[in-house]
Design an enzyme around this catalytic site. Structure first.
Site, PDB file in Angstrom:
ATOM      1  N   GLU A 182       0.707   5.766   0.463  1.00 62.12           N
ATOM      2  CA  GLU A 182       0.108   7.080   0.839  1.00 62.12           C
ATOM      3  C   GLU A 182       0.572   8.029   0.010  1.00 62.12           C
ATOM      4  O   GLU A 182       2.031   8.000  -0.291  1.00 62.12           O
ATOM      5  CB  GLU A 182       0.189   7.307   2.372  1.00 62.12           C
ATOM      6  CG  GLU A 182      -0.342   6.434   3.153  1.00 62.12           C
ATOM      7  CD  GLU A 182      -2.086   6.416   3.161  1.00 62.12           C
ATOM      8  OE1 GLU A 182      -2.630   7.570   2.620  1.00 62.12           O
ATOM      9  OE2 GLU A 182      -2.472   5.306   3.146  1.00 62.12           O
TER      10      GLU A 182
ATOM     11  N   ASP B 164      -2.380  -0.435   6.884  1.00 62.77           N
ATOM     12  CA  ASP B 164      -3.416  -1.023   5.668  1.00 62.77           C
ATOM     13  C   ASP B 164      -2.838  -1.977   5.004  1.00 62.77           C
ATOM     14  O   ASP B 164      -3.677  -3.078   4.683  1.00 62.77           O
ATOM     15  CB  ASP B 164      -3.800   0.232   4.954  1.00 62.77           C
ATOM     16  CG  ASP B 164      -4.431   1.223   5.316  1.00 62.77           C
ATOM     17  OD1 ASP B 164      -4.838   1.137   6.203  1.00 62.77           O
ATOM     18  OD2 ASP B 164      -4.799   2.201   4.460  1.00 62.77           O
TER      19      ASP B 164
ATOM     20  N   ASP C  96       0.958  -1.121  -0.179  1.00 60.65           N
ATOM     21  CA  ASP C  96      -0.065   0.006   0.038  1.00 60.65           C
ATOM     22  C   ASP C  96       0.881   1.099   0.064  1.00 60.65           C
ATOM     23  O   ASP C  96       1.951   1.154   0.171  1.00 60.65           O
ATOM     24  CB  ASP C  96      -1.040  -0.115   1.202  1.00 60.65           C
ATOM     25  CG  ASP C  96      -1.967   1.008   1.214  1.00 60.65           C
ATOM     26  OD1 ASP C  96      -2.525   0.990   0.038  1.00 60.65           O
ATOM     27  OD2 ASP C  96      -2.120   1.960   1.984  1.00 60.65           O
TER      28      ASP C  96
ATOM     29  N   HIS D  30      -5.505   6.565   7.474  1.00 64.76           N
ATOM     30  CA  HIS D  30      -4.862   5.953   6.574  1.00 64.76           C
ATOM     31  C   HIS D  30      -3.257   5.836   6.843  1.00 64.76           C
ATOM     32  O   HIS D  30      -2.631   6.758   7.267  1.00 64.76           O
ATOM     33  CB  HIS D  30      -5.082   6.437   4.989  1.00 64.76           C
ATOM     34  CG  HIS D  30      -6.410   6.286   4.520  1.00 64.76           C
ATOM     35  ND1 HIS D  30      -6.524   5.783   3.313  1.00 64.76           N
ATOM     36  CD2 HIS D  30      -7.537   6.418   5.185  1.00 64.76           C
ATOM     37  CE1 HIS D  30      -7.811   5.725   3.000  1.00 64.76           C
ATOM     38  NE2 HIS D  30      -8.477   5.904   4.151  1.00 64.76           N
TER      39      HIS D  30
END
Length: 223
Positions: free
Chosen positions: A10, A158, A8, A153
């Protein structure tokens, strides 16, 4: 030995074409359907731009990123970590789009999918239960996975949560950081998994709708 890397990122926004950049990469490893404890990859990245309104989503501030390495400083280590693995990504075009854009800015003609097979867990969920919600929070509720730590988040958190979700989606049983191999009861349904090793553009999930992007990232609309 099957090696999966649940990945994942960001970012500072939702479109790399608008100059947005990656600020965090998080990866969790699955070996033979067991989540490993001691081989994660996690890196914050200085993006050469302000995080802007996205700070409300991930909580990562410009000040925090000031002394973090740039993408070109970590790219060799990151590529070595994922090379040859199968990547599990929720809404793969989003993260791959950013990662490949970073590679291009770095001056590389490589793409992530040149070195890794891709499984898009969003597409898998849509195939399994069409007409339902497929964002990570909804999948946690569906599979009774604790996501209470997910107040904002975060790429590594995640990825850790998605690893549990993916094993549940494909018929396995696992807890986070389990050192015992999980069992799948023969119900893995591997033929349903979306895989691509060369051209992501051939997979229909590439054309993700704006609503799917919003559900996955919760960027700005509900801030």
């Amino acid at each position: 030995m099957e090696r999966l890397i649940v990945l994942d990122t960001e970012t500072t926004g939702i479109e790399p074409s608008e100059g947005h950049r990656i600020i965090e990469i998080g990866c969790t490893e699955i070996i033979d359907r067991a989540i490993t404890e001691d081989n994660e990859y996690h890196q914050y990245i200085q993006p050469d731009r302000n995080v802007g309104d996205s700070v409300r989503i991930h909580g990562i501030t410009d000040k925090f990123l000031t002394n973090k390495p740039k993408f070109e400083d970590i790219v060799a280590e990151f590529m070595e970590y994922i090379r040859g693995a199968t990547l599990v990504i929720h809404n793969a075009p989003f993260d791959l789009g950013f990662l490949n854009h970073e590679l291009k800015l770095f001056g590389s003609d490589e793409r992530i999918e040149d070195h890794c097979t891709i499984i898009d867990s969003l597409e898998l969920s849509k195939q399994q239960r069409p007409g339902t919600l497929h964002n990570l929070d909804s999948l946690c509720r569906r599979f009774e996975i604790d996501a209470s730590a997910r107040t904002v988040h975060g790429a590594l958190l995640d990825a850790q949560i998605l690893a549990q979700v993916y094993l549940a989606m494909t018929g396995g049983q696992s807890t986070l950081f389990s050192n015992e191999q999980a069992t799948d009861g023969g119900n893995s349904d591997n033929h349903k998994i979306i895989r691509v090793s060369q051209d992501l553009g051939k997979v229909k999930v590439v054309s993700a709708s704006e609503q799917e992007l919003e559900l996955h990232n919760n960027y700005f609309a509900n801030a």
